[in-house]
Design a protein around this motif. Structure first.
Motif, PDB file in Angstrom:
ATOM      1  N   ILE A  59       0.756  -1.293   0.029  1.00  0.00           N
ATOM      2  CA  ILE A  59      -0.069   0.000   0.136  1.00  0.00           C
ATOM      3  C   ILE A  59       1.022   1.410   0.073  1.00  0.00           C
ATOM      4  N   LYS A  60       1.854   1.158   0.867  1.00  0.00           N
ATOM      5  CA  LYS A  60       2.802   2.419   0.715  1.00  0.00           C
ATOM      6  C   LYS A  60       3.510   2.549  -0.337  1.00  0.00           C
ATOM      7  N   ARG A  61       3.976   1.474  -1.296  1.00  0.00           N
ATOM      8  CA  ARG A  61       4.490   1.498  -2.340  1.00  0.00           C
ATOM      9  C   ARG A  61       3.582   2.330  -3.635  1.00  0.00           C
ATOM     10  N   ASN A  62       2.288   1.684  -3.502  1.00  0.00           N
ATOM     11  CA  ASN A  62       1.281   2.201  -4.270  1.00  0.00           C
ATOM     12  C   ASN A  62       0.789   3.436  -4.066  1.00  0.00           C
ATOM     13  N   GLY A  63       0.854   3.937  -2.967  1.00  0.00           N
ATOM     14  CA  GLY A  63       0.702   5.371  -2.577  1.00  0.00           C
ATOM     15  C   GLY A  63       1.760   6.226  -3.159  1.00  0.00           C
ATOM     16  N   ALA A  64       2.918   5.783  -3.043  1.00  0.00           N
ATOM     17  CA  ALA A  64       4.118   6.631  -3.440  1.00  0.00           C
ATOM     18  C   ALA A  64       3.993   6.856  -5.097  1.00  0.00           C
ATOM     19  N   MET A  65       3.601   5.771  -5.711  1.00  0.00           N
ATOM     20  CA  MET A  65       3.593   5.566  -7.153  1.00  0.00           C
ATOM     21  C   MET A  65       2.367   6.541  -7.741  1.00  0.00           C
ATOM     22  N   TRP A  66       1.110   6.629  -6.937  1.00  0.00           N
ATOM     23  CA  TRP A  66       0.053   7.245  -7.389  1.00  0.00           C
ATOM     24  C   TRP A  66       0.374   8.793  -6.987  1.00  0.00           C
ATOM     25  N   LEU A  67       1.047   9.046  -5.909  1.00  0.00           N
ATOM     26  CA  LEU A  67       1.419  10.346  -5.887  1.00  0.00           C
ATOM     27  C   LEU A  67       2.278  10.977  -6.968  1.00  0.00           C
ATOM     28  N   PHE A 127       0.291  14.216 -13.925  1.00  0.00           N
ATOM     29  CA  PHE A 127      -0.693  14.438 -14.140  1.00  0.00           C
ATOM     30  C   PHE A 127      -1.300  15.866 -14.136  1.00  0.00           C
ATOM     31  N   LEU A 128      -1.013  16.646 -13.146  1.00  0.00           N
ATOM     32  CA  LEU A 128      -1.222  17.830 -12.567  1.00  0.00           C
ATOM     33  C   LEU A 128      -0.292  18.878 -13.641  1.00  0.00           C
ATOM     34  N   THR A 129       0.823  18.543 -13.676  1.00  0.00           N
ATOM     35  CA  THR A 129       1.714  19.162 -14.622  1.00  0.00           C
ATOM     36  C   THR A 129       1.038  19.068 -16.005  1.00  0.00           C
ATOM     37  N   ALA A 130       0.712  18.060 -16.664  1.00  0.00           N
ATOM     38  CA  ALA A 130       0.232  18.014 -17.909  1.00  0.00           C
ATOM     39  C   ALA A 130      -0.930  19.072 -17.963  1.00  0.00           C
ATOM     40  N   TYR A 131      -1.774  18.763 -16.825  1.00  0.00           N
ATOM     41  CA  TYR A 131      -3.195  19.636 -16.969  1.00  0.00           C
ATOM     42  C   TYR A 131      -2.943  20.981 -16.969  1.00  0.00           C
TER      43      TYR A 131
END
Length: 144
Positions: free
Chosen positions: A23-31, A37-41
């Motif tokens: 869960i920690k690893r997935n959380g870091a990757m989603w972050l 995604f925010l930069t692209a937006y």
């Protein structure tokens, strides 16, 4: 009994440790993905503003993008509200069904308990188990 409990607790702690690290690893990757995604937006908004400023004044182009973003945000909030209302209705329906099943088991047990106490106890346990087994496995989630 002690070694069995120790072995089971070690197994549970190992599974929990693996789950927590995943869960920690997935959380870091989603972050990290969210950052890109925010930069692209942001760059898409800048590009849209530059494109629209070829047809309108820069202020008008910015206002058009702001209104579009506001409308999209309101649509998303409306969708979230509708989904939450649906989840509340489903949870209330599950509670009503569960209460009806419990009332049926209690009524059956009390009716038979007066006449044949041992048969009533066995029947109540059996009926409770049958109702528990009739539940669908995917319906355990009430809210997301």
């Amino acid at each position: 009994m002690g070694p069995l409990v120790a072995m089971l607790s070690a197994l549970v702690l190992t599974d929990i440790g693996v789950t927590v690290s995943r869960i920690k690893r997935n959380g870091a990757m989603w972050l990290l993905a969210s950052l890109f995604f925010l930069t692209a937006y942001i760059f898409a908004l800048v590009a849209g503003a530059i494109y629209l400023s070829a047809f309108y004044t820069p202020l008008t182009a910015t206002i058009i993008l702001a209104v579009i973003s506001l409308v999209l945000g309101l649509i998303i909030i409306g969708i979230m509200y509708a989904l939450n209302a649906r989840d509340r209705r489903i949870a209330a329906d599950k509670r009503r069904r569960s209460q009806a099943q419990t009332s049926l088991v209690i009524a059956t047990a009390l009716t038979l308990f007066r006449k044949q106490p041992l048969l009533a106890a066995g029947l109540a346990v059996g009926l409770g188990a049958a109702l528990g087994l009739m539940r669908k496995p995917g319906n355990d989630r009430e809210r997301s």
